[in-house]
Design an enzyme around this catalytic site. Structure first.
Site, PDB file in Angstrom:
ATOM      1  N   SER A 146    -146.971  25.428  28.127  1.00 46.78           N
ATOM      2  CA  SER A 146    -146.294  24.981  29.342  1.00 46.78           C
ATOM      3  C   SER A 146    -145.576  26.149  30.000  1.00 46.78           C
ATOM      4  CB  SER A 146    -145.275  23.910  28.935  1.00 46.78           C
ATOM      5  OG  SER A 146    -144.348  23.703  29.962  1.00 46.78           O
ATOM      6  N   TYR A 172    -137.836  20.626  23.648  1.00 44.75           N
ATOM      7  CA  TYR A 172    -139.260  20.561  24.021  1.00 44.75           C
ATOM      8  C   TYR A 172    -139.763  21.958  24.402  1.00 44.75           C
ATOM      9  CZ  TYR A 172    -143.333  20.258  26.939  1.00 44.75           C
ATOM     10  OH  TYR A 172    -144.573  20.500  27.484  1.00 44.75           O
ATOM     11  N   LYS A 176    -142.537  24.577  22.384  1.00 46.45           N
ATOM     12  CA  LYS A 176    -143.743  25.217  22.935  1.00 46.45           C
ATOM     13  C   LYS A 176    -143.669  26.738  22.724  1.00 46.45           C
ATOM     14  CE  LYS A 176    -145.954  21.716  24.063  1.00 46.45           C
ATOM     15  NZ  LYS A 176    -147.307  21.412  23.681  1.00 46.45           N
TER      16      LYS A 176
END
Ligand code: UDP
Length: 364
Positions: A146, A172, A176
């Site tokens: 992302s 989050y 990643k």
């Protein structure tokens, strides 16, 4: 274990973790729609944690619809990637050549409240998958990353040399980033690993058929599904998070990318594995290179749907940046890929899906 001479009798397969989800299912569709990928079987592993379960059905709705539309079979296993024994059996039962790894939790706000759940699913799960890959001699991987890994942009557009991991606002985003670091270490440890980490900007829209699309559980966190649900009458109004950013109209600017373009980026990425000289870790942005503000997206959606989208301005959302958009040159160079669909296409296809299925896959 694989039967003797398994490779010679079993067709090569691509394992797609999280293949029943939004980007995962569109990627499976994109692979099966193409005649050149018929050489591969598709094996999907998904724990259905973010999917609607249709009663009495063996396969989740998006996969059933893809099979119906393409006339091709998908091997499906309902399994959590942290289940090492279960994964091991799947690798033994198929001749897996490469893995596309989508399976992860992805709600930014929720990750702040439940960091352990996020690190468990996204990092432990990913490490378990990598262990099983290594045990079975599978070293080719496409990872679903992302643009969040870039944190607050130091300059725009964001190219892949921009620092990652600095000032990340959520577990989050950190999960990643940590996974990318783990994959870099793997590539350093053994030259057999070939990893393509695709850094998505903001995936939106739906398959142009309107038969599969995004089906968030609960109230959507993301802009486009929220707008679509206001337009279809499920939600009252859009709350615009911040109207005082230093942008064209004060609202946040993002690089929205049609999910079919994104899916095609994965198909192109897999082709790179054919080149024996291609090795190591490669991060590649998948975006259009153009940013649109929240109000520009709302206006485009109103045009595409013919509906008015009620909205009101509110305070900024914690952790949001004013603007981000991609430098997509590396994807053009390495993958021979560029986004072909614009904002009107994204809105048309999001509305086509939402208006045919006001309650998502429950209506299928
Ligand atoms: N946004 C908004 N209202 C919403 C959801 C999002 O105004 O209900 C804004 C958000 O502040 C950001 C943009 O829409 O500027 C895109 O947000 P989204 O959550 O879709 O993606 P993000 O870029 O945060 O991952």
């Amino acid at each position: 274990m694989k039967p003797q001479n398994a490779e010679s009798i079993m067709a090569p397969a691509i394992l797609v973790t999280g293949g029943a989800g939004y980007v995962g299912s569109h990627t499976v569709m994109s692979m099966l729609e193409r005649s050149e990928s018929v050489e591969f079987e598709i094996v999907v592993v998904d724990n259905l944690s973010n999917a609607y379960r249709s009663e009495g059905q063996k396969k989740p709705a998006p996969l059933r619809i893809i099979e119906e539309m393409t006339g091709k079979n998908i091997h499906f296993y309902e399994l959590d990637i942290r289940d090492k024994e279960g994964l091991d059996k799947i690798f033994a039962a198929h001749n897996i050549e490469c893995v596309i790894h989508f399976a992860a939790l992805k709600a930014v706000g929720e990750s702040v409240e439940k960091p352990l759940e996020y690190y468990q699913a996204n990092i432990s799960g990913t490490c378990t998958l990598f262990e099983v890959m290594r045990d079975h001699g599978v070293y080719k991987l496409v990872y679903s990353s992302s643009c969040t890994v870039y944190g607050e942009p130091e300059k725009l557009p964001l190219d892949e040399s921009h620092p990652t991991g600095r000032g990340l606002a959520s577990p989050y985003g950190r999960s990643k980033y940590f996974c990318e670091e783990i994959m870099k270490d793997l590539c350093k440890s053994d030259p057999k690993w070939v990893v393509i980490s695709l850094r998505y900007f903001n995936p939106v829209g739906a398959h142009h058929s309107g038969r599969i699309g995004e089906d968030p559980t609960g109230i959507p966190n993301n802009l486009m599904p929220f707008i679509a649900q206001v337009a279809v009458g499920r939600l009252k109004e859009l709350v615009v998070f911040g109207d005082d950013y230093p942008t064209i109209d004060g609202t946040g600017v993002r690089d929205y990318i049609h999910v079919e373009d994104l899916a095609e980026g994965h198909v192109k990425a897999i082709k790179l594995f054919k080149d024996p000289a291609f090795s190591g870790f490669h991060a590649i942005n998948l975006g259009t290179g153009t940013g649109y503000s929240v109000l520009q997206v709302v206006a485009a959606f109103e045009r595409a749907s013919g509906r008015r989208v009620a909205r009101r301005a509110a305070a900024r959302r914690a952790g949001d940046v004013a603007a981000n958009y991609a430098d997509a040159a590396r994807a053009r160079r390495l993958l021979a890929w560029r986004a072909a669909r614009g904002l009107p296409d994204m809105c048309r296809d999001a509305w086509n899906w939402q208006s045919r299925h006001p309650h998502g896959f429950r209506d299928c």
